[in-house]
Design a protein around this motif. Structure first.
Motif, PDB file in Angstrom:
ATOM      1  N   GLU A   1      12.268  -4.372  -1.444  1.00  0.00           N
ATOM      2  CA  GLU A   1      11.529  -3.777  -2.557  1.00  0.00           C
ATOM      3  C   GLU A   1      10.388  -2.897  -2.056  1.00  0.00           C
ATOM      4  OE1 GLU A   1       9.106  -5.141  -6.623  1.00  0.00           O
ATOM      5  OE2 GLU A   1      10.159  -6.621  -5.400  1.00  0.00           O
ATOM      6  N   ALA A   2       9.619  -3.417  -1.097  1.00  0.00           N
ATOM      7  CA  ALA A   2       8.507  -2.639  -0.545  1.00  0.00           C
ATOM      8  C   ALA A   2       9.010  -1.431   0.230  1.00  0.00           C
ATOM      9  CB  ALA A   2       7.649  -3.522   0.354  1.00  0.00           C
ATOM     10  N   ALA A   3      10.099  -1.606   0.987  1.00  0.00           N
ATOM     11  CA  ALA A   3      10.640  -0.485   1.758  1.00  0.00           C
ATOM     12  C   ALA A   3      11.168   0.607   0.840  1.00  0.00           C
ATOM     13  CB  ALA A   3      11.740  -0.984   2.684  1.00  0.00           C
ATOM     14  N   ALA A   4      11.813   0.212  -0.266  1.00  0.00           N
ATOM     15  CA  ALA A   4      12.311   1.198  -1.226  1.00  0.00           C
ATOM     16  C   ALA A   4      11.150   1.954  -1.861  1.00  0.00           C
ATOM     17  CB  ALA A   4      13.154   0.514  -2.296  1.00  0.00           C
ATOM     18  N   ARG A   5      10.085   1.236  -2.204  1.00  0.00           N
ATOM     19  CA  ARG A   5       8.918   1.886  -2.802  1.00  0.00           C
ATOM     20  C   ARG A   5       8.297   2.884  -1.827  1.00  0.00           C
ATOM     21  NH1 ARG A   5       6.630  -2.329  -4.336  1.00  0.00           N
ATOM     22  NH2 ARG A   5       5.344  -2.722  -2.496  1.00  0.00           N
ATOM     23  N   THR A   6       8.199   2.485  -0.555  1.00  0.00           N
ATOM     24  CA  THR A   6       7.638   3.391   0.444  1.00  0.00           C
ATOM     25  C   THR A   6       8.475   4.645   0.590  1.00  0.00           C
ATOM     26  OG1 THR A   6       6.644   1.554   1.672  1.00  0.00           O
ATOM     27  CG2 THR A   6       7.021   3.603   2.880  1.00  0.00           C
ATOM     28  N   ALA A   7       9.802   4.475   0.658  1.00  0.00           N
ATOM     29  CA  ALA A   7      10.690   5.637   0.795  1.00  0.00           C
ATOM     30  C   ALA A   7      10.612   6.533  -0.435  1.00  0.00           C
ATOM     31  CB  ALA A   7      12.125   5.165   1.017  1.00  0.00           C
ATOM     32  N   ARG A   8      10.552   5.918  -1.605  1.00  0.00           N
ATOM     33  CA  ARG A   8      10.467   6.685  -2.863  1.00  0.00           C
ATOM     34  C   ARG A   8       9.168   7.487  -2.929  1.00  0.00           C
ATOM     35  NH1 ARG A   8      11.434   2.744  -5.689  1.00  0.00           N
ATOM     36  NH2 ARG A   8       9.385   2.046  -6.363  1.00  0.00           N
ATOM     37  N   HIS A   9       8.067   6.836  -2.632  1.00  0.00           N
ATOM     38  CA  HIS A   9       6.778   7.531  -2.674  1.00  0.00           C
ATOM     39  C   HIS A   9       6.714   8.646  -1.637  1.00  0.00           C
ATOM     40  CE1 HIS A   9       4.166   4.401  -5.021  1.00  0.00           C
ATOM     41  NE2 HIS A   9       5.276   4.724  -5.647  1.00  0.00           N
ATOM     42  N   ARG A  10       7.283   8.407  -0.466  1.00  0.00           N
ATOM     43  CA  ARG A  10       7.295   9.443   0.560  1.00  0.00           C
ATOM     44  C   ARG A  10       8.032  10.686   0.057  1.00  0.00           C
ATOM     45  NH1 ARG A  10      10.008   6.900   4.404  1.00  0.00           N
ATOM     46  NH2 ARG A  10       8.148   5.825   5.169  1.00  0.00           N
TER      47      ARG A  10
END
Length: 321
Positions: free
Chosen positions: A110-119
Motif C-alpha cells: 500500500e505504501a509503495a503504491a502510494r509512493t509510486a503514484r505520487h511520484r
C-alpha cells in the motif's frame, strides 16, 4: 458528455472543489491567473466525483485541467480499469492520459503504491507547475486518525491530511464518501471498486467497514466529522511545534544543557531532526526518548544505538557516529 443538471450530491462536491480552488488555485507567479490542475483519478467514486467537480469548477472559471490515471499494474485487468477511468473522465469533459508505474520499495504494497503514484503525479505536475488534486474524503481522514490512535501515534500523524501540502490539494476532506458515491450515481458514472478496500486482512478496510460504522452506531452520527475536527486541531498544534523546533540549531554536537531546557515536545523534534541529519534512518519515538535520556536522566550510561548511528554523551555534549 452533454452537460446535465447537477444533483445535490454533485453540487456539494463541485462547491467543495470551487472553494478549495478559490483558496489555493491562483498561479504562484501571477495571482490573477488560475493555476493549472492535474487530477489523480483511479476510477473510484471519490476520484470520479472529484473530476466532475473540477469540470464544473472549470466551467465556472476557465483554467487548464487534465487527468492522470495511474496504473499500478498490481491486479489482473488493471490496464482495462485505467482506460475505462480515463474514458469516464473524458465523458465529464476533462482529458488526460494513463501512465503505468512499477510498485516496489519499503513499507508494504500500500505504501509503495502510494509512493509510486505520487511520484508519477508530481512528475506530471512539474511540467507546468500544476496543482495535484486528490480525492481523499472526510471518511479517509477519519480512518487515518483512528489508525493513528491504534498505533499510539503523535500529533503529526493524528493531524491527518492537510487540505494543501504543496503541490497536493485535497478539496474533498470535508465531504463524506456517501456523497461522492451519490454524485457518481446522479451523473450516471459507474465507479470502479478497488478489491483491496474490502479486504478484511487490511487494517484500513476493517476500520472503513467495521470500526467507523460501529462507532457511528454506538456513539451516534457525527463521529467522522468529530475525528476530522480533531485532525485539524492537532495538525495546527503540530505545525506550531515544528516551527518552534526549526528555530533551534543544535549544531553538530548539541549542548546537553541547552537542549534539556527546551519543552519536551520541541526537544524531541530537535533531537529527531539532528539524528536524521547525521544519517539515522527513521528513528522511532523509543529511539528519540532513549537519546533524550542522555539529556534528562544522565547517570553515566553508555552509548544509545539508533538506526544507523550510535549516540553518546561526553563533556556535556552529544556525539553521533
Amino acid at each position: 458528455m452533454a452537460r446535465r443538471a447537477l444533483g445535490p450530491a454533485a453540487l456539494e462536491v463541485a462547491g467543495a472543489v470551487v472553494r478549495a480552488l478559490g483558496r489555493h488555485g491562483a498561479d504562484r507567479t501571477d495571482p490573477g491567473r488560475p493555476r493549472p490542475v492535474v487530477v489523480g483519478c483511479s476510477g473510484g467514486a471519490d476520484s470520479l466525483a472529484l473530476v466532475a467537480g473540477v469540470a464544473e469548477a472549470v466551467r465556472r472559471r476557465e483554467r487548464p485541467a487534465r487527468v492522470l490515471v495511474v496504473d499500478h499494474q498490481l491486479q489482473d485487468g488493471s490496464a482495462e480499469v485505467a482506460e475505462q477511468a480515463l474514458a469516464q473522465c473524458r465523458r465529464l469533459g476533462v482529458d488526460g492520459r494513463v501512465t503505468r508505474v512499477d510498485v516496489d520499495g519499503a513499507g508494504g504494497p500500500e505504501a509503495a503504491a502510494r509512493t509510486a503514484r505520487h511520484r508519477a503525479l508530481l512528475a506530471d505536475a512539474a511540467a507546468d507547475g500544476a496543482l495535484v488534486l486528490l480525492g481523499h474524503t472526510l471518511d479517509d481522514q477519519a480512518e487515518q486518525v483512528l489508525l493513528g490512535l491504534a498505533r499510539g501515534s503523535g500529533s503529526r500523524s493524528l493531524g491527518g491530511m492537510a487540505e494543501l501540502r504543496e503541490p497536493l490539494l485535497r478539496p474533498l476532506l470535508g465531504v463524506r464518501r456517501a456523497t461522492t458515491e451519490a454524485a457518481c450515481a446522479e451523473l450516471g458514472l459507474p465507479p470502479w471498486v478497488d478489491p483491496t478496500n474490502t479486504d478484511p486482512s487490511r487494517a484500513r478496510a476493517r476500520v472503513r467497514h467495521r470500526v467507523l460504522p460501529l462507532l457511528e452506531r454506538e456513539l451516534g452520527p457525527g463521529v467522522a466529522e468529530a475525528l476530522g475536527r480533531t485532525a485539524d486541531l492537532l495538525r495546527a498544534d503540530a505545525d506550531v511545534l515544528d516551527e518552534l523546533a526549526a528555530e533551534v540549531d543544535p549544531g553538530t554536537t548539541p549542548d546537553c544543557t541547552v537542549l534539556a531546557a527546551l519543552a519536551p515536545a520541541v526537544r524531541h523534534r530537535v533531537l529527531r531532526r539532528w539524528l536524521v541529519a547525521h544519517g539515522s534512518t527513521q528513528p522511532s519515538r523509543q529511539h528519540v526518548l532513549a537519546v533524550d535520556a542522555l539529556l534528562t536522566d544522565w547517570h553515566g550510561q553508555g552509548p544509545v544505538d539508533v538506526p544507523g548511528l550510535a549516540v553518546r554523551r561526553s563533556d556535556g555534549h552529544l556525539f553521533a557516529r
